[in-house]
Design a protein around this motif. Structure first.
Motif, PDB file in Angstrom:
ATOM      1  N   VAL A   1       0.851  -1.190   0.000  1.00  0.00           N
ATOM      2  CA  VAL A   1       0.000   0.000   0.000  1.00  0.00           C
ATOM      3  C   VAL A   1       0.887   1.240   0.000  1.00  0.00           C
ATOM      4  O   VAL A   1       1.790   1.381   0.835  1.00  0.00           O
ATOM      5  CB  VAL A   1      -0.928   0.025   1.233  1.00  0.00           C
ATOM      6  CG1 VAL A   1      -1.759   1.305   1.252  1.00  0.00           C
ATOM      7  CG2 VAL A   1      -1.840  -1.199   1.227  1.00  0.00           C
ATOM      8  N   VAL A   2       0.647   2.143  -0.939  1.00  0.00           N
ATOM      9  CA  VAL A   2       1.427   3.379  -1.032  1.00  0.00           C
ATOM     10  C   VAL A   2       0.565   4.535  -0.555  1.00  0.00           C
ATOM     11  O   VAL A   2      -0.435   4.886  -1.178  1.00  0.00           O
ATOM     12  CB  VAL A   2       1.894   3.658  -2.478  1.00  0.00           C
ATOM     13  CG1 VAL A   2       2.799   4.888  -2.505  1.00  0.00           C
ATOM     14  CG2 VAL A   2       2.616   2.452  -3.049  1.00  0.00           C
ATOM     15  N   ASN A   3       0.942   5.128   0.555  1.00  0.00           N
ATOM     16  CA  ASN A   3       0.260   6.322   1.055  1.00  0.00           C
ATOM     17  C   ASN A   3       1.016   7.560   0.591  1.00  0.00           C
ATOM     18  O   ASN A   3       2.247   7.582   0.584  1.00  0.00           O
ATOM     19  CB  ASN A   3       0.198   6.303   2.593  1.00  0.00           C
ATOM     20  CG  ASN A   3      -0.625   5.134   3.109  1.00  0.00           C
ATOM     21  OD1 ASN A   3      -1.740   4.899   2.645  1.00  0.00           O
ATOM     22  ND2 ASN A   3      -0.071   4.388   4.070  1.00  0.00           N
ATOM     23  N   ASP A   4       0.292   8.583   0.191  1.00  0.00           N
ATOM     24  CA  ASP A   4       0.914   9.839  -0.270  1.00  0.00           C
ATOM     25  C   ASP A   4       1.853   9.595  -1.450  1.00  0.00           C
ATOM     26  O   ASP A   4       3.046   9.920  -1.415  1.00  0.00           O
ATOM     27  CB  ASP A   4       1.696  10.526   0.855  1.00  0.00           C
ATOM     28  CG  ASP A   4       0.789  11.112   1.909  1.00  0.00           C
ATOM     29  OD1 ASP A   4      -0.349  11.467   1.566  1.00  0.00           O
ATOM     30  OD2 ASP A   4       1.226  11.205   3.068  1.00  0.00           O
ATOM     31  N   ARG A   5       1.302   9.002  -2.527  1.00  0.00           N
ATOM     32  CA  ARG A   5       2.080   8.787  -3.752  1.00  0.00           C
ATOM     33  C   ARG A   5       2.574  10.123  -4.273  1.00  0.00           C
ATOM     34  O   ARG A   5       1.866  11.133  -4.258  1.00  0.00           O
ATOM     35  CB  ARG A   5       1.190   8.103  -4.814  1.00  0.00           C
ATOM     36  CG  ARG A   5       1.919   7.748  -6.104  1.00  0.00           C
ATOM     37  CD  ARG A   5       2.816   6.532  -5.934  1.00  0.00           C
ATOM     38  NE  ARG A   5       3.368   6.106  -7.225  1.00  0.00           N
ATOM     39  CZ  ARG A   5       4.588   6.428  -7.631  1.00  0.00           C
ATOM     40  NH1 ARG A   5       5.375   7.168  -6.887  1.00  0.00           N
ATOM     41  NH2 ARG A   5       5.032   5.997  -8.803  1.00  0.00           N
TER      42      ARG A   5
ATOM     43  N   GLY B   1       6.063   9.073   1.443  1.00  0.00           N
ATOM     44  CA  GLY B   1       5.161   8.028   0.965  1.00  0.00           C
ATOM     45  C   GLY B   1       5.868   7.076   0.020  1.00  0.00           C
ATOM     46  O   GLY B   1       5.769   5.842   0.146  1.00  0.00           O
ATOM     47  N   ASP B   2       6.625   7.627  -0.933  1.00  0.00           N
ATOM     48  CA  ASP B   2       7.338   6.787  -1.907  1.00  0.00           C
ATOM     49  C   ASP B   2       8.545   6.083  -1.280  1.00  0.00           C
ATOM     50  O   ASP B   2       8.834   4.925  -1.604  1.00  0.00           O
ATOM     51  CB  ASP B   2       7.791   7.625  -3.099  1.00  0.00           C
ATOM     52  CG  ASP B   2       6.619   8.033  -3.998  1.00  0.00           C
ATOM     53  OD1 ASP B   2       5.502   7.526  -3.770  1.00  0.00           O
ATOM     54  OD2 ASP B   2       6.829   8.842  -4.922  1.00  0.00           O
TER      55      ASP B   2
ATOM     56  N   TRP C   1       8.861   5.156   1.851  1.00  0.00           N
ATOM     57  CA  TRP C   1       8.372   4.092   2.724  1.00  0.00           C
ATOM     58  C   TRP C   1       7.956   2.875   1.889  1.00  0.00           C
ATOM     59  O   TRP C   1       8.279   1.738   2.231  1.00  0.00           O
ATOM     60  CB  TRP C   1       7.212   4.593   3.567  1.00  0.00           C
ATOM     61  CG  TRP C   1       6.876   3.655   4.710  1.00  0.00           C
ATOM     62  CD1 TRP C   1       5.961   2.658   4.713  1.00  0.00           C
ATOM     63  CD2 TRP C   1       7.501   3.612   5.994  1.00  0.00           C
ATOM     64  NE1 TRP C   1       5.959   1.996   5.910  1.00  0.00           N
ATOM     65  CE2 TRP C   1       6.903   2.567   6.729  1.00  0.00           C
ATOM     66  CE3 TRP C   1       8.514   4.362   6.611  1.00  0.00           C
ATOM     67  CZ2 TRP C   1       7.261   2.250   8.035  1.00  0.00           C
ATOM     68  CZ3 TRP C   1       8.867   4.053   7.918  1.00  0.00           C
ATOM     69  CH2 TRP C   1       8.251   3.014   8.613  1.00  0.00           C
ATOM     70  N   ALA C   2       7.247   3.129   0.793  1.00  0.00           N
ATOM     71  CA  ALA C   2       6.833   2.025  -0.076  1.00  0.00           C
ATOM     72  C   ALA C   2       8.055   1.328  -0.669  1.00  0.00           C
ATOM     73  O   ALA C   2       8.096   0.090  -0.766  1.00  0.00           O
ATOM     74  CB  ALA C   2       5.930   2.554  -1.184  1.00  0.00           C
TER      75      ALA C   2
END
Length: 455
Positions: A139-143, A148-149, A151-152
């Motif tokens: 799950v990508v939050n704040d793409r 966000g990126d 963390w992903a």
């Protein structure tokens, strides 16, 4: 230890743009151990399309630190860790240049999660961060925001570490692994398929469109040379495939490159596309009867002996011919001097500049220059090496322009040059082929030129 980095910037080139947000997630090889993030004042305006992509606007950056204010802290956090990013060349180029502006040298070992994913998770249609995370259940939050990126990417990196049973990551970290110099969307297997032969090559984008055309004596070596050192970052990240046409003949590779650039107008061949044959070598006979040569801009209605894309290339041609044919540098505008030229004083000029050598004798050598470049009205074939020992390349020229070419099986029997021309592939006349022929003329053995008038 690993530092997984993601940045947002004002644009795509690190030389002219700046970082507006950076995030770092730290990983010890087993789990995430910490993080760092901050907005940054780029000290320049933010384009509207960047705001549209990231949501970051000038208002959000009021009070944000400049990179110079966090440089030491960030450097200490990154020091000793492997720099990891998705399309690592992009993020690293910005971070490296930002440190350089502060007088700090930053050269860490690096890993690219695009390249690792292609190796460890093969067969996916897309290796963009969004599509890759979707396929891996991340799950990508704040793409398109740095944390966000980042963390992903760190979660993806954890999966890559678990999937790596053959030590690919460790191998990539050790030394300067060749794969790191390749574009992220070109696998080592694809690179190894590229032939070490003479020909023309094509770079394709994600949609298959040709974005660059080049030629090389060794296509594989030239391909790798594109991405060693300071490669064009956009070109590197936009390449998704490579195709090629083997020519055997270096001259055909030169000519075919010019034809294909004119036909396809690739976006990264701009410098070649705008070249114009604007300089020429002209001849005239002076009042004493000496044949002279001079450089001038090409103007409508006056045909030069030879045309060039720059004054420098025309000047080099004249210098080389002057030396080769032992012509007088003063008569050809290379030296400005009253009386005899300097070369006469050194014994390297026979004295046409001061009447010692007769015009009739001097002109015999000067006319050799004209004979070497005067191609108008001529139709001839040039033979060259083919793609294998049993083959020849045949190039058909009219008025100095390439008109047709083809590969001839040497076991075939032709009675006349016209029969050869009949089986060749016609091509559109392109002025660059005339220039290339003239610049290459001295390399062609006389026995390899067959004039149609002589069969």
């Amino acid at each position: 230890m690993y530092a997984i980095v993601d940045i947002e910037t004002t644009g795509g080139f690190s030389a002219n743009n700046r970082i507006i947000e950076i995030a770092v997630v730290f990983h010890d090889g087993e789990q995430i151990t910490g993080q760092f993030e901050t907005l940054l004042d780029p000290e320049m305006s933010i384009p509207s399309f960047i705001t549209g992509l990231t949501g970051i606007d000038a208002q959000m950056l009021i009070g944000a630190p400049k990179f110079s204010e966090i440089a030491v802290e960030l450097y200490n956090l990154l020091e000793g860790k492997v720099f990891v990013a998705h399309n690592v060349g992009f993020d690293y180029s910005f971070v490296k240049q930002s440190f350089e502006r502060e007088g700090m040298v930053y050269k860490p070992k690096r890993l690219c999660t695009v390249r690792l994913s292609r190796k460890l998770f093969p067969g996916l249609k897309s290796y963009s961060l969004g599509r890759l995370c979707e396929s891996r259940g991340i799950v990508v939050n704040d793409r398109h925001r740095a944390m966000g990126d980042a963390w992903a990417t760190s979660i993806l990196f954890g999966q890559l570490l678990q999937a790596d049973k053959e030590g690919h990551i460790e191998q990539a970290i050790k030394g300067k692994h060749k794969a790191l110099t390749l574009p992220p969307n070109i696998s080592k297997e694809k690179f190894n398929e590229i032939p070490q032969s003479t020909g023309v090559y094509y770079f394709h984008d994600a949609n298959g469109k040709v974005i660059y055309v080049g030629k090389a004596v060794n296509i594989q070596r030239r391909f790798n040379g594109h991405f060693s050192g300071k490669a064009k970052l956009n070109l590197k990240t936009e390449i998704f495939d490579v195709s090629y046409e083997i020519t055997g003949s270096e001259l055909l590779a030169l000519l075919l490159e010019a034809l294909e650039i004119k036909r396809l107008w690739p976006k990264y061949n701009r410098s070649l596309k705008v070249k114009a044959l604007s300089w020429g070598v002209f001849s005239y006979t002076d009042r004493e009867g000496y044949l002279r040569f001079q450089l001038n801009k090409v103007v409508a209605g006056i045909k030069p002996l030879a045309t060039f894309t720059s004054h420098a290339s025309a000047w080099k041609f004249l210098l080389d011919k002057n030396k080769e044919l032992k012509l007088c540098p003063k008569l050809n505008g290379i030296q400005k001097k009253n009386g005899a030229c300097y070369d006469f004083q050194l014994g390297e000029c026979s004295g046409a500049c001061c009447g010692v050598e007769a015009a009739e004798d001097y002109n015999k050598r000067a006319e050799e220059l004209i004979a070497g470049v005067k191609l108008e009205g001529e139709k001839f074939l040039v033979k060259d090496c083919g793609r294998n020992p049993g083959e020849e390349v045949a190039l058909f020229f009219e008025d100095g322009f390439l008109s047709a070419y083809g590969f001839i099986d040497m076991s075939q029997s032709f009675q006349t040059a016209e029969e050869v021309v009949a089986v060749l592939k016609p091509v559109k006349r392109v002025i660059e082929t005339q220039y290339l022929l003239k610049s290459y003329w001295d390399k062609i053995p006389e026995k390899n030129i067959i004039y149609l008038t002589n069969n």
